[in-house]
Design a protein around this motif. Structure first.
Motif, PDB file in Angstrom:
ATOM      1  N   ARG A   5       0.824  -1.216   0.000  1.00 42.84           N
ATOM      2  CA  ARG A   5       0.000   0.000   0.000  1.00 42.84           C
ATOM      3  C   ARG A   5       0.855   1.262   0.000  1.00 42.84           C
ATOM      4  NH1 ARG A   5      -2.627   0.309   4.938  1.00 42.84           N
ATOM      5  NH2 ARG A   5      -3.822   2.057   4.093  1.00 42.84           N
ATOM      6  N   ASN A   6       2.156   1.101  -0.072  1.00 43.54           N
ATOM      7  CA  ASN A   6       3.068   2.254  -0.048  1.00 43.54           C
ATOM      8  C   ASN A   6       2.764   3.162  -1.245  1.00 43.54           C
ATOM      9  OD1 ASN A   6       5.316   4.016  -0.179  1.00 43.54           O
ATOM     10  ND2 ASN A   6       6.603   2.503   0.857  1.00 43.54           N
ATOM     11  N   PRO A   7       2.374   4.422  -1.000  1.00 46.74           N
ATOM     12  CA  PRO A   7       1.934   5.284  -2.107  1.00 46.74           C
ATOM     13  C   PRO A   7       3.058   6.043  -2.818  1.00 46.74           C
ATOM     14  CG  PRO A   7       1.600   6.421  -0.033  1.00 46.74           C
ATOM     15  CD  PRO A   7       2.160   5.061   0.317  1.00 46.74           C
ATOM     16  N   TYR A   8       4.265   5.978  -2.301  1.00 45.45           N
ATOM     17  CA  TYR A   8       5.340   6.816  -2.838  1.00 45.45           C
ATOM     18  C   TYR A   8       6.054   6.144  -4.005  1.00 45.45           C
ATOM     19  CZ  TYR A   8       4.391   9.198   1.531  1.00 45.45           C
ATOM     20  OH  TYR A   8       3.755   9.854   2.555  1.00 45.45           O
ATOM     21  N   PRO A  17       2.343  10.663  -6.507  1.00 51.15           N
ATOM     22  CA  PRO A  17       0.911  10.615  -6.201  1.00 51.15           C
ATOM     23  C   PRO A  17       0.305  11.988  -5.982  1.00 51.15           C
ATOM     24  CG  PRO A  17       2.212   9.851  -4.341  1.00 51.15           C
ATOM     25  CD  PRO A  17       3.160  10.002  -5.476  1.00 51.15           C
ATOM     26  N   PRO A 247      -0.434  11.832   0.117  1.00 50.70           N
ATOM     27  CA  PRO A 247      -0.545  10.434  -0.331  1.00 50.70           C
ATOM     28  C   PRO A 247      -0.768   9.462   0.820  1.00 50.70           C
ATOM     29  CG  PRO A 247       1.277  11.515  -1.445  1.00 50.70           C
ATOM     30  CD  PRO A 247       0.823  12.447  -0.366  1.00 50.70           C
ATOM     31  N   GLU A 250      -4.393   9.756   2.198  1.00 50.92           N
ATOM     32  CA  GLU A 250      -5.384   9.058   1.371  1.00 50.92           C
ATOM     33  C   GLU A 250      -5.438   7.564   1.699  1.00 50.92           C
ATOM     34  OE1 GLU A 250      -4.544   9.896  -2.689  1.00 50.92           O
ATOM     35  OE2 GLU A 250      -5.191  11.998  -2.549  1.00 50.92           O
ATOM     36  N   GLN A 251      -4.367   7.053   2.327  1.00 47.38           N
ATOM     37  CA  GLN A 251      -4.333   5.655   2.760  1.00 47.38           C
ATOM     38  C   GLN A 251      -4.698   5.515   4.243  1.00 47.38           C
ATOM     39  OE1 GLN A 251      -3.618   2.966   0.783  1.00 47.38           O
ATOM     40  NE2 GLN A 251      -3.476   4.331  -0.996  1.00 47.38           N
ATOM     41  N   SER A 279       8.754   6.910   1.200  1.00 43.53           N
ATOM     42  CA  SER A 279       8.665   5.466   0.966  1.00 43.53           C
ATOM     43  C   SER A 279       9.318   4.678   2.093  1.00 43.53           C
ATOM     44  CB  SER A 279       9.324   5.121  -0.375  1.00 43.53           C
ATOM     45  OG  SER A 279       9.287   3.737  -0.612  1.00 43.53           O
TER      46      SER A 279
END
Length: 394
Positions: A5-8, A17, A247, A250-251, A279
């Motif tokens: 689920r890491n958005p970076y 993102p 980012p 949003e998670q 990250s």
């Protein structure tokens, strides 16, 4: 936390993102594209900035904006060892083919096909057969002299008129523009000058290192009036915080204020570094919120990752003598530094290391922010050099 689920996205040129702090640049691009398509004068522009500020990301976004407006666009990355004609020819062929499919053959399309065939033949570039659906002979006497400064403007004029005939536009998007030779830059500038004088729908959007402004001005004195040079720098604190925090939010994950401040101080607001630290902090955290203690643990991993990729790939391009010059610079700190001070660190005269400095500028490793000064084009490179190799005083 779950790395899946890491958005970076700490990857060169990858769309982050949250593209924070770049709205003015993108608005400028939209205005230029819309004006060009409407047959109005559109000023091309060349973004300048250090490594890691997201110039390639912005060019990719401009390509998306152009595509939405039905522009035909060429996406090119300049190289030290590949000439402009070789980079352009396949892209020009593709755009010509795309334009030819938009309707019945017309005079402007016939001429473009003939001029393109002449150009490709004259520069001796192999791009495959130029098939436009019918036989179009080379147009003798147009773009076939073998002189890029004479031929490229003729080709761009034909391309612009064909695009205008089709109700379309042409966007030439070039990254790493500083690697082009002066004569190639001159030809490109002349080509854009000719199309702008005729109000043709041709726009150049490019990016490069800071030395590019002086290089272009030296190539053609009128270039500074023909182009805008928007600077792309590190993000200011509010935008840097948004690029980092949004980012994760949003998670369903937050940062403590101390953690955000710690990362902003370490990264100095450079977008690539924000992605790397974000990250690593995500992967190091057990749960929300991400704390300063987590950031401290993540910092070691972030530095190790940057050292073996972002920094190392640039160091490995250098000769031992060039590395020693860079290490002497690093000993003085982040810079900029006087050329004489660097020479003194090496135990040599300024005139003796002048050619070495020129080589490093040509390789895109350093630049001169003002006369007699030298600075790294890669942020935090002084810290990396001190980690990577010992200093040997002159």
């Amino acid at each position: 936390m779950d790395p899946r689920r890491n958005p970076y996205v700490p990857t060169a040129g990858a769309q982050p993102p949250e593209l924070a702090g770049r709205s003015s640049f993108l608005i400028q691009a939209e205005i230029a594209l819309d004006r060009a398509l409407a047959g109005r004068y559109a000023k091309s522009f060349i973004a300048v900035g250090l490594r890691g500020v997201g110039k390639t990301v912005l060019l990719n976004r401009v390509a998306e904006l152009a595509e939405r407006r039905s522009f035909r666009f060429a996406m090119i990355e300049a190289h030290e060892d590949k000439r402009l004609a070789a980079l352009l020819a396949p892209q020009l062929r593709r755009m010509t083919l795309e334009l030819s499919r938009l309707g019945p053959l017309t005079g402007p399309m016939k001429r473009l096909g003939g001029v393109l065939k002449s150009f490709v033949s004259s520069v001796k570039v192999t791009v495959g057969d130029i098939e436009l659906g019918i036989e179009v002979p080379p147009e003798t006497g147009s773009a076939d002299s073998g002189d890029l400064e004479a031929d490229l403007p003729e080709l761009f004029l034909a391309l612009g008129k064909a695009a205008q005939d089709r109700g379309s536009g042409i966007a030439v998007i070039i990254d790493e523009l500083q690697y082009m030779e002066e004569r190639e830059l001159s030809a490109l500038i002349m080509a854009l000058h000719r199309t702008s004088q005729s109000s043709l729908p041709v726009v150049l959007v490019a990016a490069g290192l800071p030395q590019l402004v002086g290089k272009i001005g030296k190539s053609k004195s009128y270039a500074e009036r023909l182009f805008d040079f928007p600077p792309i720098g590190p993000l200011d604190p509010p935008d840097a915080e948004r690029a980092l925090a949004e980012p994760a939010r949003e998670q369903g994950v937050d940062y403590t204020e101390e953690a955000l401040a710690r990362i902003l101080a370490l990264t100095k607001g450079y977008p690539y570094f924000l992605q790397e630290w974000g990250s690593q902090a995500w992967n190091a955290a057990q749960a929300s919120p991400i704390t300063a203690t987590v950031v401290d643990r993540a910092t070691e991993q972030a530095i190790e990752s940057l050292d073996r990729s972002f920094f190392r790939v640039r160091l490995d391009r250098l000769t031992p003598v060039q590395k020693r010059y860079m290490r002497a610079m690093a000993e003085l700190g982040p810079g900029p530094h006087r050329s004489g001070d660097i020479a003194s660190m090496l135990g040599r005269k300024v005139t003796a290391v002048g050619p070495l400095r020129g080589e490093l500028i040509a390789k895109g490793m350093i630049y001169s922010p003002s006369h007699g000064d030298t600075a790294f084009t890669v942020p935090l490179f002084d810290e990396f050099m001190r980690r990577a190799m010992p200093f040997e005083p002159g």
